[in-house]
Design a protein around this motif. Sequence first.
Motif, mmCIF file in Angstrom:
data_model
loop_
_atom_site.group_PDB
_atom_site.id
_atom_site.type_symbol
_atom_site.label_atom_id
_atom_site.label_comp_id
_atom_site.label_asym_id
_atom_site.label_seq_id
_atom_site.Cartn_x
_atom_site.Cartn_y
_atom_site.Cartn_z
ATOM 1 N N LEU A 39 -4.540 -21.828 -35.984
ATOM 2 C CA LEU A 39 -5.161 -22.894 -36.208
ATOM 3 C C LEU A 39 -6.384 -22.680 -37.617
ATOM 4 O O LEU A 39 -6.956 -22.388 -37.008
ATOM 5 C CB LEU A 39 -5.348 -23.856 -35.280
ATOM 6 N N THR A 40 -6.587 -23.720 -38.686
ATOM 7 C CA THR A 40 -7.639 -23.700 -39.741
ATOM 8 C C THR A 40 -8.386 -24.768 -39.541
ATOM 9 O O THR A 40 -7.159 -25.081 -40.267
ATOM 10 C CB THR A 40 -7.086 -22.037 -40.621
ATOM 11 N N LEU A 41 -9.495 -25.158 -39.579
ATOM 12 C CA LEU A 41 -9.891 -26.424 -39.739
ATOM 13 C C LEU A 41 -10.891 -26.168 -40.780
ATOM 14 O O LEU A 41 -12.051 -25.605 -40.602
ATOM 15 C CB LEU A 41 -11.118 -26.401 -38.479
ATOM 16 N N ILE A 42 -10.513 -27.871 -41.581
ATOM 17 C CA ILE A 42 -11.380 -27.476 -42.842
ATOM 18 C C ILE A 42 -12.445 -28.566 -42.507
ATOM 19 O O ILE A 42 -12.354 -29.975 -42.181
ATOM 20 C CB ILE A 42 -10.665 -28.207 -43.963
ATOM 21 N N LEU A 43 -13.640 -28.140 -42.283
ATOM 22 C CA LEU A 43 -15.020 -29.373 -41.803
ATOM 23 C C LEU A 43 -15.682 -29.280 -43.005
ATOM 24 O O LEU A 43 -16.014 -28.112 -43.500
ATOM 25 C CB LEU A 43 -15.356 -28.564 -40.556
ATOM 26 N N PRO A 44 -16.753 -30.662 -42.829
ATOM 27 C CA PRO A 44 -17.779 -30.456 -44.035
ATOM 28 C C PRO A 44 -18.951 -29.150 -43.828
ATOM 29 O O PRO A 44 -19.308 -28.913 -42.505
ATOM 30 C CB PRO A 44 -18.625 -31.725 -43.383
ATOM 31 N N ARG A 45 -19.382 -28.847 -44.660
ATOM 32 C CA ARG A 45 -19.846 -27.822 -44.632
ATOM 33 C C ARG A 45 -21.163 -27.182 -43.935
ATOM 34 O O ARG A 45 -21.867 -28.336 -44.336
ATOM 35 C CB ARG A 45 -19.980 -26.540 -46.108
ATOM 36 N N GLY A 46 -21.469 -26.019 -42.687
ATOM 37 C CA GLY A 46 -22.368 -25.999 -42.461
ATOM 38 C C GLY A 46 -23.787 -25.843 -43.180
ATOM 39 O O GLY A 46 -23.377 -24.515 -44.352
ATOM 40 N N GLU A 47 -24.897 -26.062 -43.387
ATOM 41 C CA GLU A 47 -26.203 -25.389 -43.958
ATOM 42 C C GLU A 47 -26.040 -23.423 -44.185
ATOM 43 O O GLU A 47 -26.651 -23.083 -44.424
ATOM 44 C CB GLU A 47 -27.338 -26.082 -43.774
ATOM 45 N N ARG A 48 -25.793 -22.897 -42.733
ATOM 46 C CA ARG A 48 -26.288 -21.814 -42.923
ATOM 47 C C ARG A 48 -24.483 -20.917 -43.681
ATOM 48 O O ARG A 48 -24.130 -19.561 -43.659
ATOM 49 C CB ARG A 48 -26.065 -20.767 -41.408
ATOM 50 N N VAL A 49 -23.521 -21.378 -43.905
ATOM 51 C CA VAL A 49 -22.298 -21.061 -45.113
ATOM 52 C C VAL A 49 -22.781 -20.770 -46.462
ATOM 53 O O VAL A 49 -23.194 -21.580 -46.849
ATOM 54 C CB VAL A 49 -21.518 -21.853 -44.532
ATOM 55 N N LEU A 50 -22.628 -18.900 -46.311
ATOM 56 C CA LEU A 50 -22.762 -18.894 -47.993
ATOM 57 C C LEU A 50 -22.108 -19.591 -48.896
ATOM 58 O O LEU A 50 -20.986 -19.551 -49.003
ATOM 59 C CB LEU A 50 -22.722 -17.486 -48.235
ATOM 60 N N PRO A 51 -22.555 -20.157 -50.202
ATOM 61 C CA PRO A 51 -21.867 -20.622 -51.519
ATOM 62 C C PRO A 51 -20.509 -19.561 -51.589
ATOM 63 O O PRO A 51 -19.273 -20.072 -52.436
ATOM 64 C CB PRO A 51 -23.040 -21.258 -52.012
ATOM 65 N N GLU A 52 -21.363 -18.599 -51.459
ATOM 66 C CA GLU A 52 -19.809 -17.472 -51.692
ATOM 67 C C GLU A 52 -18.859 -17.579 -51.381
ATOM 68 O O GLU A 52 -17.944 -17.349 -51.609
ATOM 69 C CB GLU A 52 -20.487 -15.457 -51.447
ATOM 70 N N VAL A 53 -18.412 -17.990 -50.011
ATOM 71 C CA VAL A 53 -17.637 -17.921 -48.635
ATOM 72 C C VAL A 53 -17.103 -19.274 -49.278
ATOM 73 O O VAL A 53 -15.360 -19.268 -49.239
ATOM 74 C CB VAL A 53 -18.354 -18.156 -47.132
ATOM 75 N N THR A 54 -17.305 -20.152 -49.616
ATOM 76 C CA THR A 54 -17.214 -21.032 -49.626
ATOM 77 C C THR A 54 -16.580 -21.322 -51.527
ATOM 78 O O THR A 54 -15.835 -22.723 -51.861
ATOM 79 C CB THR A 54 -17.269 -22.563 -49.055
ATOM 80 N N GLY A 55 -16.704 -20.457 -52.464
ATOM 81 C CA GLY A 55 -16.433 -21.171 -53.180
ATOM 82 C C GLY A 55 -17.276 -22.191 -53.924
ATOM 83 O O GLY A 55 -16.784 -23.127 -55.402
ATOM 84 N N GLY A 56 -18.066 -22.491 -53.555
ATOM 85 C CA GLY A 56 -19.229 -23.816 -53.978
ATOM 86 C C GLY A 56 -18.698 -25.014 -53.236
ATOM 87 O O GLY A 56 -19.132 -25.640 -53.536
ATOM 88 N N GLN A 57 -17.605 -24.757 -52.784
ATOM 89 C CA GLN A 57 -16.897 -26.539 -52.183
ATOM 90 C C GLN A 57 -18.331 -27.019 -51.298
ATOM 91 O O GLN A 57 -18.577 -25.571 -50.299
ATOM 92 C CB GLN A 57 -15.874 -26.624 -51.735
ATOM 93 N N PRO A 58 -18.077 -28.052 -51.433
ATOM 94 C CA PRO A 58 -19.031 -28.914 -49.896
ATOM 95 C C PRO A 58 -18.057 -28.873 -48.582
ATOM 96 O O PRO A 58 -18.660 -29.204 -47.119
ATOM 97 C CB PRO A 58 -18.874 -29.842 -50.086
ATOM 98 N N THR A 59 -16.981 -27.784 -48.478
ATOM 99 C CA THR A 59 -16.486 -28.013 -46.999
ATOM 100 C C THR A 59 -15.765 -26.044 -46.206
ATOM 101 O O THR A 59 -16.631 -25.820 -47.415
ATOM 102 C CB THR A 59 -14.714 -28.229 -47.486
ATOM 103 N N VAL A 60 -15.780 -25.715 -45.391
ATOM 104 C CA VAL A 60 -15.882 -24.429 -44.937
ATOM 105 C C VAL A 60 -14.323 -24.729 -43.915
ATOM 106 O O VAL A 60 -14.424 -25.711 -43.471
ATOM 107 C CB VAL A 60 -17.147 -24.461 -44.074
ATOM 108 N N ALA A 61 -14.002 -23.479 -43.611
ATOM 109 C CA ALA A 61 -12.801 -23.322 -42.955
ATOM 110 C C ALA A 61 -12.961 -22.182 -41.692
ATOM 111 O O ALA A 61 -13.274 -21.375 -42.506
ATOM 112 C CB ALA A 61 -11.630 -22.358 -43.700
ATOM 113 N N LEU A 62 -12.770 -22.774 -41.049
ATOM 114 C CA LEU A 62 -13.212 -21.937 -40.037
ATOM 115 C C LEU A 62 -11.950 -21.788 -38.980
ATOM 116 O O LEU A 62 -10.291 -22.410 -39.043
ATOM 117 C CB LEU A 62 -13.774 -22.846 -39.247
ATOM 118 N N ARG A 63 -11.456 -20.263 -38.288
ATOM 119 C CA ARG A 63 -10.627 -20.131 -37.622
ATOM 120 C C ARG A 63 -11.258 -19.234 -36.139
ATOM 121 O O ARG A 63 -11.545 -18.107 -36.679
ATOM 122 C CB ARG A 63 -9.782 -19.417 -37.963
#
Length: 344
Positions: free
Chosen positions: A118-142
């Motif tokens: 299961l992968t969860l999409i949540l609002p992105r935390g500050e420590r997450v690099l923009p390269e990882v999220t494609g500049g989106q305001p969310t992050v996928a975690l698994r």
Amino acid sequence: MTCASSCSKRVVRMSDSTVILPGTPAGIRRAAAALREGQLVAFPTETVYGLAADAGNAAAVNQVFAAKGRPAGHPLIIHLPAGTDLAKWSACRGTLAENKERLAAARALAAAFWPGPLTLILPRGERVLPEVTGGQPTVALRVPASPVAQALLQATELPLVGPSANRFGRISPTSAQHVLQELAGRIPFILDGGPSSVGLESTILDLSGTQPRILRPGFITPAQLEEVLQLPVAAGADVESPRVPGTLASHYAPVTPTRLLDAGAFERFVRSAGSRSGVISLQGRPAGFPGIWRQLPADSGGYARELYGALRELDETAEAIIVELPPAAACWDAVHDRLRRAAA
Ligand code: TXA
Ligand code: MG
């Protein structure tokens, strides 16, 4: 020199520069050291093999896009060791009550299904690099369940990005050999954990909006999620949802033309098929069938585990791939989703 011999030499030379490491403590240590140096390592998970890089190293993350031929701006999943607190990687905007609810929902799902597919999409935390999220305001975690993946995450002590370890748009790999077919010569290491036990990519649940929404169906079903959340879960990406390459119609696709046939059309096809057609069916091979026949297990879990390997094999050997549609029951939804994309 014939074409065949020059081609096979080229493949050997390319494979030579990609080393397959065993999923032993020594292999895992070598893989972890490479990741800490900013190198790429394909690694096993229970769903499919992923292409790992240090999620905190922008140069390494950019290499992942290059190795896959994936367009920049398509977000990556961050893989975490079991026991990681979600709050470390996500931030919740909006009102305080909304944030608390979202985090509570995510934690309940994590407790129920992690480690797992299961992968969860949540609002992105500050420590997450923009390269990882494609500049989106969310992050996928698994948090993957595969013991080798968990041992690797523990050994690196790093969060790892992990898109499926295939070239962009192609079938996800479910074994180290599949990864070699896709990325030989493009990455230094493949960590071998044996065949993936689930065989299809993780369920992606978006918790960043006003209602939980499934962006990609998988082994964890909507009913299972609803039972934990005690909330209805919407299906399918809506127009405002962020870009999800897995939702492109022609993702996970063989190169060979692929058709899905219902029972009646399938029977007619079988009677007239030529020797270069490749079939994926729930039934045994009929006597006298002239083409290539792959029978897959009649239970959805067994079928999912073997599907990508069968598609990959037929993609190489057949001139047309014909798939007999499996049953319409809910437990087959993820399989149907991938079959539709393979045939798109
Ligand atoms: O089972 C899996 O999830 C495998 C294994 C290796 O963990 N990984 C995988 O990654 O399938 P990938 O990159 O091939 O597919 C992840 C999907 C992509 O379609 C991506 O667009 C979507 O997740 N995704 C990632 N971050 C997202 C975000 N912030 N919002 C929406 N979708 C996101
Ligand atoms: Mg993928």
